[in-house]
Design a protein around this motif. Structure first.
Motif, PDB file in Angstrom:
ATOM      1  N   TYR A  83      -1.931  43.724 -16.422  1.00  0.00           N
ATOM      2  CA  TYR A  83      -2.801  43.905 -17.594  1.00  0.00           C
ATOM      3  C   TYR A  83      -4.246  44.069 -17.139  1.00  0.00           C
ATOM      4  O   TYR A  83      -4.680  43.456 -16.166  1.00  0.00           O
ATOM      5  N   TRP A  84      -5.000  44.853 -17.897  1.00  0.00           N
ATOM      6  CA  TRP A  84      -6.449  44.939 -17.728  1.00  0.00           C
ATOM      7  C   TRP A  84      -7.126  44.454 -19.013  1.00  0.00           C
ATOM      8  O   TRP A  84      -6.710  44.824 -20.127  1.00  0.00           O
ATOM      9  N   TYR A  85      -8.149  43.631 -18.815  1.00  0.00           N
ATOM     10  CA  TYR A  85      -8.961  43.126 -19.922  1.00  0.00           C
ATOM     11  C   TYR A  85     -10.429  43.338 -19.585  1.00  0.00           C
ATOM     12  O   TYR A  85     -10.809  43.467 -18.419  1.00  0.00           O
ATOM     13  N   ARG A  86     -11.264  43.328 -20.601  1.00  0.00           N
ATOM     14  CA  ARG A  86     -12.713  43.389 -20.413  1.00  0.00           C
ATOM     15  C   ARG A  86     -13.332  42.193 -21.128  1.00  0.00           C
ATOM     16  O   ARG A  86     -12.928  41.850 -22.254  1.00  0.00           O
ATOM     17  N   GLN A  87     -14.317  41.588 -20.464  1.00  0.00           N
ATOM     18  CA  GLN A  87     -14.981  40.417 -21.042  1.00  0.00           C
ATOM     19  C   GLN A  87     -16.486  40.596 -20.971  1.00  0.00           C
ATOM     20  O   GLN A  87     -17.036  40.817 -19.895  1.00  0.00           O
ATOM     21  N   GLN A  97     -18.071  36.046 -24.860  1.00  0.00           N
ATOM     22  CA  GLN A  97     -16.855  36.416 -25.589  1.00  0.00           C
ATOM     23  C   GLN A  97     -15.613  36.139 -24.755  1.00  0.00           C
ATOM     24  O   GLN A  97     -15.690  36.008 -23.532  1.00  0.00           O
ATOM     25  N   GLY A  98     -14.464  36.072 -25.436  1.00  0.00           N
ATOM     26  CA  GLY A  98     -13.218  36.000 -24.707  1.00  0.00           C
ATOM     27  C   GLY A  98     -12.810  37.386 -24.223  1.00  0.00           C
ATOM     28  O   GLY A  98     -13.337  38.399 -24.691  1.00  0.00           O
ATOM     29  N   PRO A  99     -11.888  37.449 -23.280  1.00  0.00           N
ATOM     30  CA  PRO A  99     -11.418  38.759 -22.801  1.00  0.00           C
ATOM     31  C   PRO A  99     -10.783  39.580 -23.920  1.00  0.00           C
ATOM     32  O   PRO A  99     -10.161  39.025 -24.832  1.00  0.00           O
ATOM     33  N   GLU A 100     -10.942  40.910 -23.817  1.00  0.00           N
ATOM     34  CA  GLU A 100     -10.327  41.842 -24.774  1.00  0.00           C
ATOM     35  C   GLU A 100      -9.357  42.741 -24.018  1.00  0.00           C
ATOM     36  O   GLU A 100      -9.691  43.294 -22.968  1.00  0.00           O
ATOM     37  N   PHE A 101      -8.173  42.910 -24.587  1.00  0.00           N
ATOM     38  CA  PHE A 101      -7.124  43.704 -23.970  1.00  0.00           C
ATOM     39  C   PHE A 101      -7.529  45.173 -23.878  1.00  0.00           C
ATOM     40  O   PHE A 101      -8.064  45.748 -24.829  1.00  0.00           O
ATOM     41  N   LEU A 102      -7.252  45.783 -22.718  1.00  0.00           N
ATOM     42  CA  LEU A 102      -7.494  47.220 -22.534  1.00  0.00           C
ATOM     43  C   LEU A 102      -6.182  47.997 -22.423  1.00  0.00           C
ATOM     44  O   LEU A 102      -5.968  48.982 -23.131  1.00  0.00           O
ATOM     45  N   THR A 103      -5.318  47.590 -21.485  1.00  0.00           N
ATOM     46  CA  THR A 103      -4.085  48.323 -21.252  1.00  0.00           C
ATOM     47  C   THR A 103      -3.131  47.470 -20.430  1.00  0.00           C
ATOM     48  O   THR A 103      -3.535  46.471 -19.839  1.00  0.00           O
ATOM     49  N   TYR A 104      -1.830  47.857 -20.424  1.00  0.00           N
ATOM     50  CA  TYR A 104      -0.918  47.159 -19.543  1.00  0.00           C
ATOM     51  C   TYR A 104       0.186  48.074 -19.033  1.00  0.00           C
ATOM     52  O   TYR A 104       0.484  49.114 -19.643  1.00  0.00           O
ATOM     53  N   PHE A 105       0.744  47.691 -17.901  1.00  0.00           N
ATOM     54  CA  PHE A 105       1.806  48.429 -17.228  1.00  0.00           C
ATOM     55  C   PHE A 105       3.029  47.531 -17.070  1.00  0.00           C
ATOM     56  O   PHE A 105       2.908  46.336 -16.819  1.00  0.00           O
TER      57      PHE A 105
END
Lengths: 114, 112
Positions: A33-37, A41-49
């Motif tokens: 998974y990739w997240y951005r923070q 703020q808490g991490p936000e989901f970007l994408t997953y494999f």
């Protein structure tokens, strides 16, 4: 037991440049998974494999962002034509088969766009 | 859209005090995770709860999942300066690929 690793840990770039980040998950984990923070703020989901297949992309992932996991092992996240708003901590996580919600995070890559 | 709200956002206490952090949602989650994050580092998984009403203990930390699986709490007994950090709750659903929805975090500072 090797955890999730990310490279680089810090990246400073100028607006308009392209950047690429790498994530090496825990070896037996099949989901990544990739997240951005951003600050405060808490991490936000970007994408997953799952293995090499990219199964979901968030609306946060504009067309300037692309992620790959070519052999189902490490993954890369590329940002083209960076903008100041891209400045954030980019986090990678992996999870084992059958326990997808138990995600183990890497140390992150801190991106600063000047 | 599923949201998780944490309260309080900031907490500053003296060593030895007890505290509780809350994580609330209007949505049901398959599981809820608690993480602790230090500045400049990634979140570290503390616990996963999956059953409504479940209580898990990790030394001085007690985690509870609400009966309806919409909320959770983290209680710390006799806080120590080493407990200082950002505490994040995150909810996941098995039918959504396991992506986690995070709360905004609770910044805890424990003063000696």
């Amino acid at each position: 037991d090797t955890g999730v690793s990310q490279d680089p840990r810090h990246k400073i770039t100028k607006r308009g440049q392209n950047v690429t980040f790498r994530c090496d998950p825990i070896s037996e984990h099949n989901r990544l998974y990739w997240y951005r923070q951003t600050l405060g703020q808490g991490p936000e989901f970007l994408t997953y494999f799952q293995n090499e297949a990219q199964l979901e992309k968030s609306r946060l992932l504009s067309d300037r962002f692309s992620a790959e996991r070519p052999k189902g092992s490490f993954s890369t996240l590329e940002i083209q034509r960076t903008e100041q708003g891209d400045s954030a901590m980019y986090l990678c996580a992996s999870s084992p088969r059958g326990a997808y919600n138990e995600q183990f995070f890497g140390p992150g890559t801190r991106l600063t766009v000047l | 859209t599923q949201l998780l709200e944490q309260s309080p956002q900031f907490l500053s206490i003296q060593e030895g005090e007890n505290l509780t952090v809350y994580c609330n949602s209007s949505s049901v989650f398959s599981s809820l995770q608690w993480y602790r994050q230090e500045p400049g580092e990634g979140p570290v998984l503390l616990v996963t709860v999956v059953t409504g009403g479940e209580v898990k203990k990790l030394k001085r930390l007690t985690f509870q999942f609400g009966d309806a699986r919409k909320d959770s709490s983290l209680h710390i007994t006799a806080a120590q300066p080493g407990d200082t950090g950002l505490y994040l709750c995150a909810g996941g659903n098995y039918n959504q690929g396991g992506k986690l929805i995070f709360g905004q975090g609770t910044e805890l500072s424990v003063k000696p």
